[in-house]
Design an enzyme around this catalytic site. Structure first.
Site, PDB file in Angstrom:
ATOM      1  N   ARG A  58      -5.098 -10.474  17.356  1.00  0.00           N
ATOM      2  CA  ARG A  58      -3.060  -9.547  17.172  1.00  0.00           C
ATOM      3  C   ARG A  58      -2.642 -10.185  16.340  1.00  0.00           C
ATOM      4  O   ARG A  58      -1.726 -10.817  15.736  1.00  0.00           O
ATOM      5  CB  ARG A  58      -3.000  -9.248  18.708  1.00  0.00           C
ATOM      6  CG  ARG A  58      -1.266  -8.623  17.915  1.00  0.00           C
ATOM      7  CD  ARG A  58      -0.485  -8.124  19.277  1.00  0.00           C
ATOM      8  NE  ARG A  58      -0.256  -8.593  20.453  1.00  0.00           N
ATOM      9  CZ  ARG A  58      -0.114  -9.195  20.875  1.00  0.00           C
ATOM     10  NH1 ARG A  58       1.008 -10.309  20.780  1.00  0.00           N
ATOM     11  NH2 ARG A  58      -0.086  -9.825  22.346  1.00  0.00           N
ATOM     12  N   TYR A 110       8.859   5.746  -2.956  1.00  0.00           N
ATOM     13  CA  TYR A 110       7.880   6.221  -2.660  1.00  0.00           C
ATOM     14  C   TYR A 110       8.418   6.910  -1.590  1.00  0.00           C
ATOM     15  O   TYR A 110       9.533   6.409  -0.298  1.00  0.00           O
ATOM     16  CB  TYR A 110       6.868   5.106  -1.666  1.00  0.00           C
ATOM     17  CG  TYR A 110       6.205   6.078  -0.984  1.00  0.00           C
ATOM     18  CD1 TYR A 110       5.601   7.151  -1.057  1.00  0.00           C
ATOM     19  CD2 TYR A 110       5.655   4.988   0.440  1.00  0.00           C
ATOM     20  CE1 TYR A 110       4.713   7.596   0.202  1.00  0.00           C
ATOM     21  CE2 TYR A 110       4.619   5.855   1.643  1.00  0.00           C
ATOM     22  CZ  TYR A 110       4.419   6.856   1.065  1.00  0.00           C
ATOM     23  OH  TYR A 110       3.643   7.839   2.064  1.00  0.00           O
ATOM     24  N   ASP A 181       8.561  -4.177  -4.058  1.00  0.00           N
ATOM     25  CA  ASP A 181       7.172  -3.984  -3.850  1.00  0.00           C
ATOM     26  C   ASP A 181       6.451  -3.413  -4.585  1.00  0.00           C
ATOM     27  O   ASP A 181       6.791  -2.564  -6.388  1.00  0.00           O
ATOM     28  CB  ASP A 181       7.546  -2.066  -2.939  1.00  0.00           C
ATOM     29  CG  ASP A 181       5.953  -1.554  -2.769  1.00  0.00           C
ATOM     30  OD1 ASP A 181       5.344  -1.149  -3.431  1.00  0.00           O
ATOM     31  OD2 ASP A 181       6.103  -0.473  -1.466  1.00  0.00           O
ATOM     32  N   LYS A 206      -4.190   0.942  -2.103  1.00  0.00           N
ATOM     33  CA  LYS A 206      -4.053   1.339  -2.803  1.00  0.00           C
ATOM     34  C   LYS A 206      -4.598   0.505  -4.150  1.00  0.00           C
ATOM     35  O   LYS A 206      -6.404  -0.083  -3.473  1.00  0.00           O
ATOM     36  CB  LYS A 206      -2.746   1.686  -3.579  1.00  0.00           C
ATOM     37  CG  LYS A 206      -1.769   2.163  -2.508  1.00  0.00           C
ATOM     38  CD  LYS A 206      -1.774   3.892  -2.189  1.00  0.00           C
ATOM     39  CE  LYS A 206      -1.419   4.975  -1.947  1.00  0.00           C
ATOM     40  NZ  LYS A 206      -0.617   4.013   0.109  1.00  0.00           N
TER      41      LYS A 206
END
Length: 396
Positions: A58, A110, A181, A206
């Site tokens: 983690r 988005y 972004d 993506k």
């Protein structure tokens, strides 16, 4: 990172093992360290375990660390953090802010980002003002409580282009973070940190992954405040625990190997398809920043190395849009973007279904708008598919 690595061309950087990764067997593919925890060799004093540099996945993992080093190299940042999804990355990012803080965001984002701001962050005491960074007066929206500017360029899905160097100067003058972004262009075509951004976001699902087979996200820090921001985000990262798994880290590392050739092919195809769509009588508008008539064309030429593989177009009626979606075969009617396959998305019911109606209307995002993520198929086959689909839609 060596000086030579920093000076390599972007295509070469995509092939590098960055950071301090070493493999005893000389594997060209970074191994998948599929483990939750790491054994310590002993203990030194009361508080210091004698470890190999890793304790718990983690917090850090060798496979993910290699991916993060590559992303920092590609974006020109000082650090990169890999998350389970792009939305997980944005969620952790927003924890940098306190109740009462104000953030100026682009109105054409988005839809998932807008939903997060409205559903979660407003509840936690943050306030937002949505503007068009490509046209509006940014300074007029700044308040004493403003802490950051948050934008995409080009935007999703209306392809607005923002002058990052100009907005960066405004951010510096007012002591604000600039958050960009960069999912649509990827680090292959655009590097916002070099233009003044403090934090760069990616949905690694993506273009970086590139094969529609995994989820992921990134935050990359850089600039004068990069070290400070990295330290804060790393603490949040390990505390919240939304890190990317070792196997998914390996998949995205594999995807980055072909990023350059995929982006070049997608852009080549997008240019051809945009030119074709402009001539079709059923298409009323084509939004692609690689077209000279696009209002952001000259800005893109200054601040990016390419125009990308995303385009948006509007057809003559809602009914015609629906018929197009029902007839595609080679092109897939699907959400997401940036994979090898060409995807056609209906933003009004998919990616932007939760965006307030008044914001959709302001952006001109209607039920006649379709978003195309152009893949790496033969462009002539894709154009022939549109010819067939439009012809079939005419007959209904």
């Amino acid at each position: 990172m060596s000086k030579e690595e920093r000076n390599y061309h972007i295509e070469t950087k995509c092939q590098l093992k960055a950071g301090a990764h070493q493999d005893a067997f000389g594997s060209l593919s970074v191994p998948i360290y599929q483990t939750a925890t790491f054994e310590h060799r002993g203990i030194r004093g009361v508080q210091h375990a004698d470890s190999c540099g890793f304790d718990y996945t983690r917090v850090s993992n060798p496979t993910r660390e290699q991916l993060e080093a590559v992303m920092a190299l590609l974006e020109g940042g000082n650090d990169a953090m890999a998350f389970s999804t792009g939305m997980a990355a944005i969620d952790v990012l927003m924890e940098l802010f306190q109740p009462g803080d104000h953030i100026i965001v682009d109105g054409d984002l988005y839809g998932g980002s807008t939903r997060l701001f409205d559903l979660v962050n407003r509840k936690n005491g943050l306030t937002f003002t949505a503007i068009d960074f490509s046209e509006d007066d940014v300074c007029a929206a700044i308040r004493p409580q403003t802490k950051a500017l948050y934008l995409e360029t080009p935007t999703n899905p209306m392809m607005h282009v923002t002058d990052l160097a100009k907005v960066s100067r405004i951010a510096r003058e007012h002591g604000l973070l600039l958050i960009v972004d960069n999912t649509f262009l990827s680090p292959y075509f655009q590097n916002p940190i070099a233009l003044g951004a403090d934090i760069v976001i990616h949905s690694a699902t993506k273009y970086l992954g590139g094969h529609n087979d995994t989820l992921g996200g990134f935050l990359v820090t850089g600039g004068e405040r990069g070290l400070e921001l990295s330290a804060k985000l790393r603490e949040l990262y390990k505390t919240i625990g939304s890190c990317l798994s070792p196997f998914d880290s390996w998949l995205i590392l594999r995807g980055i190997k072909t990023l350059a050739v995929r982006m070049d092919r997608a852009q080549e195809n997008a240019m051809k398809i945009a030119g074709y769509l402009k001539t079709n009588p059923h298409v009323t508008r084509v939004l692609y920043p690689g077209l000279p008539e696009h209002p952001g064309y000259e800005i893109m030429k200054r601040q990016a190395r390419g125009f990308g593989g995303m385009l948006t177009f509007e057809v003559e009626s809602t009914e015609f849009a629906v018929r197009v979606l029902n007839h595609v075969e080679l092109i897939h009617f699907a959400e997401s973007l940036g994979g090898t396959e060409t995807l056609l998305t209906y933003p009004i019911t998919q990616t932007h279904a939760d965006v307030p109606k008044e914001l959709l209307e302001k952006n001109g995002l209607t039920d006649r708008v379709l978003r195309l993520s152009v893949g790496i198929e033969n462009a002539d086959d894709l154009i022939a598919e549109f010819e067939r689909v439009f012809a079939a839609s005419e007959k209904e």
